[in-house]
Design a protein around this motif. Sequence first.
Motif, PDB file in Angstrom:
ATOM      1  N   THR A   1     140.881  68.501  85.138  1.00 16.34           N
ATOM      2  CA  THR A   1     139.577  69.088  85.439  1.00 16.34           C
ATOM      3  C   THR A   1     139.656  70.608  85.364  1.00 16.34           C
ATOM      4  O   THR A   1     138.795  71.260  84.778  1.00 16.34           O
ATOM      5  CB  THR A   1     139.114  68.637  86.832  1.00 16.34           C
TER       6      THR A   1
ATOM      7  N   ARG B   1     139.653  71.739  81.793  1.00 15.22           N
ATOM      8  CA  ARG B   1     138.320  71.718  81.181  1.00 15.22           C
ATOM      9  C   ARG B   1     137.451  72.858  81.696  1.00 15.22           C
ATOM     10  O   ARG B   1     136.616  73.377  80.982  1.00 15.22           O
ATOM     11  CB  ARG B   1     137.624  70.395  81.515  1.00 15.22           C
ATOM     12  N   ARG B   2     137.666  73.205  82.950  1.00 14.91           N
ATOM     13  CA  ARG B   2     136.824  74.242  83.537  1.00 14.91           C
ATOM     14  C   ARG B   2     137.176  75.633  83.021  1.00 14.91           C
ATOM     15  O   ARG B   2     136.335  76.517  83.031  1.00 14.91           O
ATOM     16  CB  ARG B   2     136.988  74.244  85.053  1.00 14.91           C
TER      17      ARG B   2
ATOM     18  N   LEU C   1     121.161  69.104  79.122  1.00 12.91           N
ATOM     19  CA  LEU C   1     120.508  68.282  80.142  1.00 12.91           C
ATOM     20  C   LEU C   1     119.007  68.590  80.109  1.00 12.91           C
ATOM     21  O   LEU C   1     118.599  69.730  80.321  1.00 12.91           O
ATOM     22  CB  LEU C   1     121.073  68.588  81.529  1.00 12.91           C
TER      23      LEU C   1
ATOM     24  N   THR D   1     116.629  68.118  82.044  1.00 15.54           N
ATOM     25  CA  THR D   1     115.910  68.512  83.259  1.00 15.54           C
ATOM     26  C   THR D   1     116.259  69.920  83.716  1.00 15.54           C
ATOM     27  O   THR D   1     115.635  70.448  84.624  1.00 15.54           O
ATOM     28  CB  THR D   1     116.239  67.553  84.405  1.00 15.54           C
TER      29      THR D   1
ATOM     30  N   PRO E   1     128.576  74.749  83.506  1.00 19.48           N
ATOM     31  CA  PRO E   1     130.044  74.706  83.622  1.00 19.48           C
ATOM     32  C   PRO E   1     130.549  75.684  84.675  1.00 19.48           C
ATOM     33  O   PRO E   1     131.526  75.395  85.371  1.00 19.48           O
ATOM     34  CB  PRO E   1     130.532  75.114  82.234  1.00 19.48           C
TER      35      PRO E   1
ATOM     36  N   LEU F   1     128.901  76.681  87.361  1.00 22.69           N
ATOM     37  CA  LEU F   1     128.585  76.124  88.669  1.00 22.69           C
ATOM     38  C   LEU F   1     129.589  75.040  89.036  1.00 22.69           C
ATOM     39  O   LEU F   1     130.072  74.976  90.159  1.00 22.69           O
ATOM     40  CB  LEU F   1     127.164  75.554  88.670  1.00 22.69           C
ATOM     41  N   LEU F   2     129.872  74.192  88.056  1.00 22.26           N
ATOM     42  CA  LEU F   2     130.814  73.104  88.325  1.00 22.26           C
ATOM     43  C   LEU F   2     132.179  73.669  88.682  1.00 22.26           C
ATOM     44  O   LEU F   2     132.886  73.133  89.527  1.00 22.26           O
ATOM     45  CB  LEU F   2     130.919  72.177  87.108  1.00 22.26           C
TER      46      LEU F   2
ATOM     47  N   ARG G   1     119.560  75.250  94.377  1.00 19.45           N
ATOM     48  CA  ARG G   1     119.960  76.037  93.230  1.00 19.45           C
ATOM     49  C   ARG G   1     121.411  76.482  93.372  1.00 19.45           C
ATOM     50  O   ARG G   1     122.133  76.610  92.394  1.00 19.45           O
ATOM     51  CB  ARG G   1     119.007  77.246  93.178  1.00 19.45           C
ATOM     52  N   ARG G   2     121.838  76.694  94.598  1.00 20.54           N
ATOM     53  CA  ARG G   2     123.170  77.233  94.810  1.00 20.54           C
ATOM     54  C   ARG G   2     124.259  76.175  94.832  1.00 20.54           C
ATOM     55  O   ARG G   2     125.418  76.484  94.669  1.00 20.54           O
ATOM     56  CB  ARG G   2     123.184  78.051  96.108  1.00 20.54           C
TER      57      ARG G   2
ATOM     58  N   VAL H   1     125.700  72.925  93.075  1.00 21.03           N
ATOM     59  CA  VAL H   1     125.498  72.266  91.795  1.00 21.03           C
ATOM     60  C   VAL H   1     125.170  70.788  91.949  1.00 21.03           C
ATOM     61  O   VAL H   1     124.288  70.260  91.282  1.00 21.03           O
ATOM     62  CB  VAL H   1     126.687  72.508  90.846  1.00 21.03           C
TER      63      VAL H   1
ATOM     64  N   LEU I   1     121.621  70.579  93.004  1.00 23.56           N
ATOM     65  CA  LEU I   1     120.744  70.950  91.894  1.00 23.56           C
ATOM     66  C   LEU I   1     120.571  69.771  90.946  1.00 23.56           C
ATOM     67  O   LEU I   1     119.454  69.367  90.615  1.00 23.56           O
ATOM     68  CB  LEU I   1     121.354  72.140  91.147  1.00 23.56           C
ATOM     69  N   LEU I   2     121.711  69.195  90.547  1.00 24.80           N
ATOM     70  CA  LEU I   2     121.656  68.093  89.589  1.00 24.80           C
ATOM     71  C   LEU I   2     120.971  66.876  90.206  1.00 24.80           C
ATOM     72  O   LEU I   2     120.180  66.200  89.548  1.00 24.80           O
ATOM     73  CB  LEU I   2     123.064  67.732  89.140  1.00 24.80           C
TER      74      LEU I   2
ATOM     75  N   ARG J   1     117.211  67.432  90.373  1.00 24.04           N
ATOM     76  CA  ARG J   1     116.591  67.356  89.055  1.00 24.04           C
ATOM     77  C   ARG J   1     116.554  65.934  88.524  1.00 24.04           C
ATOM     78  O   ARG J   1     115.572  65.496  87.939  1.00 24.04           O
ATOM     79  CB  ARG J   1     117.350  68.235  88.057  1.00 24.04           C
TER      80      ARG J   1
ATOM     81  N   ALA K   1     113.476  63.833  87.432  1.00 26.46           N
ATOM     82  CA  ALA K   1     113.449  63.421  86.027  1.00 26.46           C
ATOM     83  C   ALA K   1     113.127  61.941  85.910  1.00 26.46           C
ATOM     84  O   ALA K   1     112.442  61.516  84.997  1.00 26.46           O
ATOM     85  CB  ALA K   1     114.778  63.722  85.361  1.00 26.46           C
TER      86      ALA K   1
ATOM     87  N   GLU L   1     124.660  61.431  80.524  1.00 27.20           N
ATOM     88  CA  GLU L   1     124.624  62.703  81.214  1.00 27.20           C
ATOM     89  C   GLU L   1     125.853  62.893  82.105  1.00 27.20           C
ATOM     90  O   GLU L   1     126.434  63.970  82.152  1.00 27.20           O
ATOM     91  CB  GLU L   1     123.379  62.684  82.091  1.00 27.20           C
TER      92      GLU L   1
ATOM     93  N   LEU M   1     128.777  63.670  80.013  1.00 28.31           N
ATOM     94  CA  LEU M   1     128.699  65.062  79.556  1.00 28.31           C
ATOM     95  C   LEU M   1     129.217  66.013  80.632  1.00 28.31           C
ATOM     96  O   LEU M   1     129.949  66.958  80.348  1.00 28.31           O
ATOM     97  CB  LEU M   1     127.249  65.398  79.203  1.00 28.31           C
ATOM     98  N   LEU M   2     128.823  65.720  81.874  1.00 29.35           N
ATOM     99  CA  LEU M   2     129.267  66.588  82.967  1.00 29.35           C
ATOM    100  C   LEU M   2     130.787  66.619  83.050  1.00 29.35           C
ATOM    101  O   LEU M   2     131.373  67.667  83.333  1.00 29.35           O
ATOM    102  CB  LEU M   2     128.666  66.113  84.299  1.00 29.35           C
TER     103      LEU M   2
ATOM    104  N   LEU N   1     132.023  68.970  80.656  1.00 29.91           N
ATOM    105  CA  LEU N   1     131.763  70.352  81.045  1.00 29.91           C
ATOM    106  C   LEU N   1     132.573  70.783  82.257  1.00 29.91           C
ATOM    107  O   LEU N   1     132.363  71.864  82.792  1.00 29.91           O
ATOM    108  CB  LEU N   1     130.270  70.553  81.336  1.00 29.91           C
ATOM    109  N   GLY N   2     133.473  69.921  82.703  1.00 33.49           N
ATOM    110  CA  GLY N   2     134.368  70.354  83.761  1.00 33.49           C
ATOM    111  C   GLY N   2     134.058  69.824  85.144  1.00 33.49           C
ATOM    112  O   GLY N   2     134.593  70.322  86.131  1.00 33.49           O
ATOM    113  N   ALA N   3     133.180  68.811  85.230  1.00 35.46           N
ATOM    114  CA  ALA N   3     132.919  68.240  86.545  1.00 35.46           C
ATOM    115  C   ALA N   3     134.094  67.369  86.947  1.00 35.46           C
ATOM    116  O   ALA N   3     134.637  66.630  86.125  1.00 35.46           O
ATOM    117  CB  ALA N   3     131.646  67.413  86.519  1.00 35.46           C
ATOM    118  N   SER N   4     134.501  67.460  88.207  1.00 33.98           N
ATOM    119  CA  SER N   4     135.558  66.574  88.677  1.00 33.98           C
ATOM    120  C   SER N   4     134.925  65.271  89.125  1.00 33.98           C
ATOM    121  O   SER N   4     133.712  65.202  89.338  1.00 33.98           O
ATOM    122  CB  SER N   4     136.290  67.215  89.852  1.00 33.98           C
TER     123      SER N   4
ATOM    124  N   GLN O   1     133.024  65.709  92.195  1.00 34.36           N
ATOM    125  CA  GLN O   1     131.705  66.319  92.041  1.00 34.36           C
ATOM    126  C   GLN O   1     130.661  65.287  91.621  1.00 34.36           C
ATOM    127  O   GLN O   1     129.525  65.315  92.077  1.00 34.36           O
ATOM    128  CB  GLN O   1     131.761  67.456  91.025  1.00 34.36           C
TER     129      GLN O   1
END
Lengths: 229, 808
Positions: free
Chosen positions: A84, A87-88, A101, A103, A113, A115-116, B422-423, B425, B428-429, B432, B436, B708, B711-712, B715-718, B721
């Motif tokens: 992880t 990737r980050r 995404l 939304t 990325p 934020l994650l 917003r602060r 993640v 936020l997701l 949304r 959605a 989705e 994809l996360l 993008l580096g989501a553990s 998360q």
Amino acid sequence: MRPPLARLELRNVSKTYADASQPVEVLHGISLTAEAGSITALVGRSGCGKTTLLNLAGAMDFPTTGEVLIDGRSTASLNDRELTALRRTRVGFVFQFFQLLPTLTVLENVELPLLLAGAAKPAETARDRLRWVELEDKAASLPHQLSGGQMQRVAIARALAHSPDILIADEPTGNLDTASGDQVLDLLRDAARNFGSTVLIATHSAEAASIAGTRVQLRDGRIQSIDRA
Amino acid sequence: MKLLRSLILRPLRRDPLRTALTILSVALGIAVIVAIDLAGDAATGSFRASMETLAGKTDLEILANGGIDEPWIGALDALPVRATFSPVMEGQAVVDGAGPIPFYGVDLVAAALEAPEPGGSQTVTATVSGRRQELKPARLVHSDSGDILVADIAAAQQALGRFGKLDRIDVTIGHGEDLARVEQAIRAMLPPAYLVERPGVRSDENQRMLRAFRWNLRVLGYISLVVGAFLIYNTISISVVRRRGEIGVLRALGAGRAAVLGLFLAEALLLGVAGAALGIALGRLLAGVTVRTISETVNALYTTSRPTPVELTWSEAWMGLLTGAVVALASAFAPAREAMMVAPVEAMGRGAHEHRARLRWRRGLVWAGLFAAAALAASQARPLDGYPVGGYVAALFSIGAAAFAAPALVLAANYFTRAVTRRRVAALLAGRSLTASLSRSSVVVAALATAIAMMASVGIMVGSFRETVALWLDVQLRADFYVRTSARSAAGQFPALADGAVAALQFIPGVAAVDAFHGTELHFRGERSTLGSGNLEIVRRYGRLRFIAGENRDAILRSLPGRDRAIISEPFALRNSIHAGDRLTIPIGAHTVVLTVAGIYYDYSSSQGYVILDNSTLLRYLPNQPATNAAVYLAPGADRAVVLRALRLRTAAYGVSVAPNSELRRASIEIFDRTFAITWALEAVAILVAMLGAANSLLALVLDRRRELGLLRYLGASAAQIRGMILTEAAFLGLLAAILGLALGGALSLLLVFVVNKQSFGWTIQFHPPRELLAGALALVWCVTVLAGLYPARVASRLNPIDVIHEE
Ligand SMILES: Nc1ncnc2c1ncn2[C@@H]1O[C@H](COP(=O)(O)OP(=O)(O)OP(=O)(O)O)[C@@H](O)[C@H]1O
Ligand SMILES: [Mg+2]
């Protein structure tokens, strides 16, 4: 004296999908290196194994035999947390179908990325990347309000948000017209030049392949030829 | 058929867990209904006295309020008709080794069950009216519905302290005799105040008394089903949304609209029927567990009954299946219709579809307003044939209003929490993705909110009721000690105090006054309530009886002694539409008495109600009526403990129990709590269904957003998360549902307290929401929702990103 470590190295990599019916070996004995700031294009027919190879290079997947080394460390040796983290901080992905995404706003997509990863000042960095892809004015738009080319530029901004060392693009121009495609390719070239990223592109188009310093021709999961420009 | 297999069955099988959850939630809804019906039947099924079944067929019954004077039996025997007249006494007895069992006095020799045992007549030692007595001749009879004690009529009268009175005379006509002629002859001879009825009237009375009680239980069950309906709606919506593409292709290939509609209705039907089948089996099991509780309630509040074995009849089973099928079809209709409207090869993806749903929130709010108005209008309706139909309709409209308001609520919540989420993640997701998939998430919120509202409203109602009763008990139980027979008696039973017991109380030092109460069963307009009398002068001086607004307590109570005037309890007044000043014609003993209603007082001890006279009036019509209990008031300054000891000592020989009022209060509250135990059980089921629903829906949201989530990861989501994000969604849904549920629950509780309860039981309940309990329950439900998110969260974090990102 040892040669300096290549940023990305595939050593005699094979990949077999253990399907329910029978195992299919889709990559055979691939060896490849890519240096920092270089662009490598993977070309070949559909189904030849490009995407599979990119996933191995991005540490999203692991070889059945052989090794994928990033800065000399085998990806298979990393645990989940390290992957992880990798990737980050080190890898960015760009996809054929943009994969934004729907939304989230454009800015939020680029921020994601960061934020994650819990990075500091995500909004500033994201804005900076958007400026770089010349879409700062679209920051508050939703993806579906953009054209395909714009979406792909946002996707590139997102992939570059954390200044990755390795940028992986799977057919980034596959869904774009020539003009938009050219713009995207320019950005990828700049990424290699400005950020020093190691860029790996899978593509069908000769156009896309032309920006690459190294062109790897795949056929049925084997390297047929490697051309260096 | 082939279509059904490939388009419906295969996806159902591909998601076995979700399919199972949906079926299970329908099953629970059906199970509750079946269980309540079966347990209700069993708990109230055995009114037909065991004696009737033993003694064979009876053609007529003679009854009188306050009992029949015994000499009439001789007169009846002399009538020139071919009929036998059998005197009957009824009561309860405790025999060693057996709890309270029915106790009958009959003419042992005449009754056909009589072939005296080889050993001749026996002696049975039993506790009757609180006193241990030897009954002779008597015998224990074992029957299918349990043991009963039968004694000779004279022995029974003595044991029950009812000398010279009969509770009932059973009439059996001879072969070839004309029933109408016999009836006419009997009526002509007996005082008009005596009731001559066909047997079964008593059972009918019982059933009628209980129908409001049972109906309310059943309605509670239906709410679980409403929650289940939301879940079916949700499941079918999901399957429509997911298969829009496939439907479009099908339509292009020539499938008609009706075929598409049928396809999805078939899916719903499948789920509904499978759930119902499971629910019926489950309900049968549950009934066995709940029958005891229900029968205890019936005994405490209405009348003596003994539970019969639970029996699942075919008609009950078919009803269950039918209910499941109808609910499934009804709730699937809207989404199925939407599927039908899909144009051939429609390119519209989920995004556009959801976008449209988002635009509809305004229209939803308008509908919510209309439904709320309709609810308000319906709540004003008068009861229909004794049922608070308007109240139930209003409840349905309220649920509808909440459902329509749900999308706007989800959007608004997301809008207002933007700055905060917003602060983070995950937040936020989560926020949304919920907006959605608005059409989906708002159904989940509505379903959960309905379950929460049910819990909250019933909680508020029961809490308010309990508080009202507690306050009322404080006011009502003014006497320092209460005296009654030590026999445990059920509602509708009036065991007499032994002769002399009341007199013994009177002259104890420290006792200021003793009010002897005489209670007896009152048959009135086809139902049973209580006719009683007390010393109203004592009540006036020491008591605190509360009359309904605008009535002068003192004047009313003063007006009763020596006159044909009565006070009646609120439920009795409402049930029979009687107002203060009205005239009430009541047969008492052999007299037909016209009473003037002096006032209406609050009472929460019986939904059947009371007619109360002064002792002087009642004893004029029923001279030998025994007292059934007594209230003892202390003189100022008397030592309670000393007086209590003296009371117990003096009454030891009479088989009575003396209880301080605190004990009686506690006992009353205990009965109250026991009565509502079943309600809590139903609540638990509703919460369980809601939890299954939450898990089910979250799982659907996860599976739908596979790409989705994959994809996360890119993008580096553990994994943590991703889990956090799904759990945040669960928490968010739970919170919104709690807010909406509390609002809806408030509305429903108002309906329950001021419409449903008032109309079905006649009680005025003050509004006392149990705040801590509600807060605790809401917190619990919220935790449960988050827990329900655990499994979907696990599934989400284990998806293989490579596989899902290339699905398209
Ligand atoms: N999960 C999987 N299981 C089994 N076989 C797979 C799996 N993923 C890919 N393959 C097979 O591996 C081979 C290579 O696939 P890959 O996606 O790498 O091709 P590609 O070169 O990217 O093709 P395209 O240009 O069409 O994207 C294909 O034959 C494919 O069928
Ligand atoms: Mg590919």
